[in-house]
Write a protein that holds these residues in place. Structure first.
Motif, short mmCIF file in Angstrom:
data_model
loop_
_atom_site.label_atom_id
_atom_site.label_comp_id
_atom_site.label_asym_id
_atom_site.label_seq_id
_atom_site.Cartn_x
_atom_site.Cartn_y
_atom_site.Cartn_z
N SER A 79 0.79 -1.23 0.00
CA SER A 79 0.00 0.00 0.00
C SER A 79 0.83 1.29 0.00
O SER A 79 0.29 2.35 -0.29
CB SER A 79 -0.98 0.00 1.18
N GLN A 80 2.12 1.22 0.28
CA GLN A 80 2.95 2.42 0.18
C GLN A 80 3.23 2.78 -1.27
O GLN A 80 3.31 3.96 -1.61
CB GLN A 80 4.27 2.21 0.94
N ALA A 81 3.37 1.77 -2.12
CA ALA A 81 3.71 2.00 -3.53
C ALA A 81 2.49 1.97 -4.45
O ALA A 81 2.55 2.50 -5.56
CB ALA A 81 4.72 0.96 -3.99
N HIS A 82 1.42 1.34 -4.02
CA HIS A 82 0.23 1.16 -4.85
C HIS A 82 -1.00 1.62 -4.08
O HIS A 82 -1.16 1.27 -2.91
CB HIS A 82 0.09 -0.31 -5.27
N ASP A 83 -1.88 2.35 -4.73
CA ASP A 83 -3.05 2.89 -4.03
C ASP A 83 -4.39 2.38 -4.54
O ASP A 83 -5.44 2.80 -4.05
CB ASP A 83 -3.03 4.41 -4.03
N VAL A 84 -4.36 1.47 -5.50
CA VAL A 84 -5.59 0.90 -6.07
C VAL A 84 -5.40 -0.61 -6.21
O VAL A 84 -4.34 -1.06 -6.65
CB VAL A 84 -5.92 1.51 -7.45
N PHE A 85 -6.46 -1.34 -5.87
CA PHE A 85 -6.39 -2.80 -5.96
C PHE A 85 -7.66 -3.34 -6.60
O PHE A 85 -8.77 -2.89 -6.29
CB PHE A 85 -6.21 -3.41 -4.56
N VAL A 86 -7.48 -4.30 -7.50
CA VAL A 86 -8.59 -5.01 -8.14
C VAL A 86 -8.49 -6.45 -7.66
O VAL A 86 -7.42 -7.06 -7.72
CB VAL A 86 -8.50 -4.93 -9.68
N MET A 87 -9.61 -6.98 -7.20
CA MET A 87 -9.60 -8.31 -6.60
C MET A 87 -10.51 -9.27 -7.36
O MET A 87 -11.58 -8.89 -7.80
CB MET A 87 -10.06 -8.19 -5.15
N THR A 88 -10.03 -10.50 -7.47
CA THR A 88 -10.84 -11.59 -8.00
C THR A 88 -11.25 -12.43 -6.81
O THR A 88 -10.39 -12.97 -6.10
CB THR A 88 -10.04 -12.42 -9.01
N ALA A 89 -12.54 -12.52 -6.57
CA ALA A 89 -13.05 -13.19 -5.38
C ALA A 89 -14.22 -14.11 -5.74
O ALA A 89 -15.39 -13.73 -5.61
CB ALA A 89 -13.48 -12.16 -4.35
N PRO A 90 -13.92 -15.33 -6.19
CA PRO A 90 -15.00 -16.27 -6.52
C PRO A 90 -15.60 -16.90 -5.25
O PRO A 90 -15.05 -16.76 -4.16
CB PRO A 90 -14.27 -17.34 -7.34
N ARG A 91 -16.71 -17.56 -5.42
CA ARG A 91 -17.32 -18.32 -4.32
C ARG A 91 -16.34 -19.38 -3.85
O ARG A 91 -15.57 -19.90 -4.65
CB ARG A 91 -18.62 -18.99 -4.78
N MET A 92 -16.37 -19.71 -2.58
CA MET A 92 -15.47 -20.74 -2.03
C MET A 92 -15.75 -22.11 -2.65
O MET A 92 -14.86 -22.94 -2.72
CB MET A 92 -15.62 -20.85 -0.51
N THR A 93 -16.96 -22.31 -3.11
CA THR A 93 -17.37 -23.62 -3.60
C THR A 93 -16.96 -23.93 -5.03
O THR A 93 -16.81 -25.09 -5.41
CB THR A 93 -18.91 -23.77 -3.50
N SER A 94 -16.78 -22.87 -5.85
CA SER A 94 -16.39 -23.10 -7.25
C SER A 94 -16.19 -21.77 -7.97
O SER A 94 -16.57 -20.72 -7.48
CB SER A 94 -17.44 -23.91 -8.00
N TRP A 95 -15.63 -21.85 -9.14
CA TRP A 95 -15.49 -20.65 -9.99
C TRP A 95 -16.84 -20.36 -10.56
O TRP A 95 -17.30 -19.44 -10.92
CB TRP A 95 -14.49 -20.89 -11.13
#
Length: 109
Positions: A93-109
């Motif tokens: 977070s010191q070098a980067h200020d934006v984050f994109v996350m991939t967050a699938p269901r725990m059970t499957s894609w």
């Protein structure tokens, strides 16, 4: 409400309310909160891509990519993975200020 692809979101609530996986740009604090709450929503953090806010948009950085576990996973594995994901964001977070996350269901894609 539709996700604004040019906006940096500062609330983890928006991520969960609008299904922000893969497309929503989050501040570091919001991204950490998503990691901390993801398991409660049945999600596992599978990938984080960090970058820098620029006008307009987002400059993705190849030096800020984290890969987590792939579903299906049990809750305990997802919880541990998501804590490691939050730790990664804190470290970047010191070098980067934006984050994109991939967050699938725990059970499957």
């Amino acid at each position: 409400m539709k996700i604004d692809l040019q906006r940096r979101y500062d609330s983890s609530d928006d991520f969960f309310a609008f299904g922000g996986t893969v497309v929503m740009k989050l501040s570091a604090d919001a991204a950490i909160a998503v990691c901390e709450r993801a398991t409660q929503h049945g999600l596992v953090i599978a990938r984080i891509e960090g970058g820098i806010s620029c006008s307009p948009g987002f400059e993705a950085r190849l030096d800020c990519i984290w890969d987590g576990v792939d579903p299906p996973v049990v809750v305990s594995v997802a919880e541990q993975n998501n804590l490691v994901a939050a730790k990664f964001i804190r470290s970047e977070s010191q070098a980067h200020d934006v984050f994109v996350m991939t967050a699938p269901r725990m059970t499957s894609w």
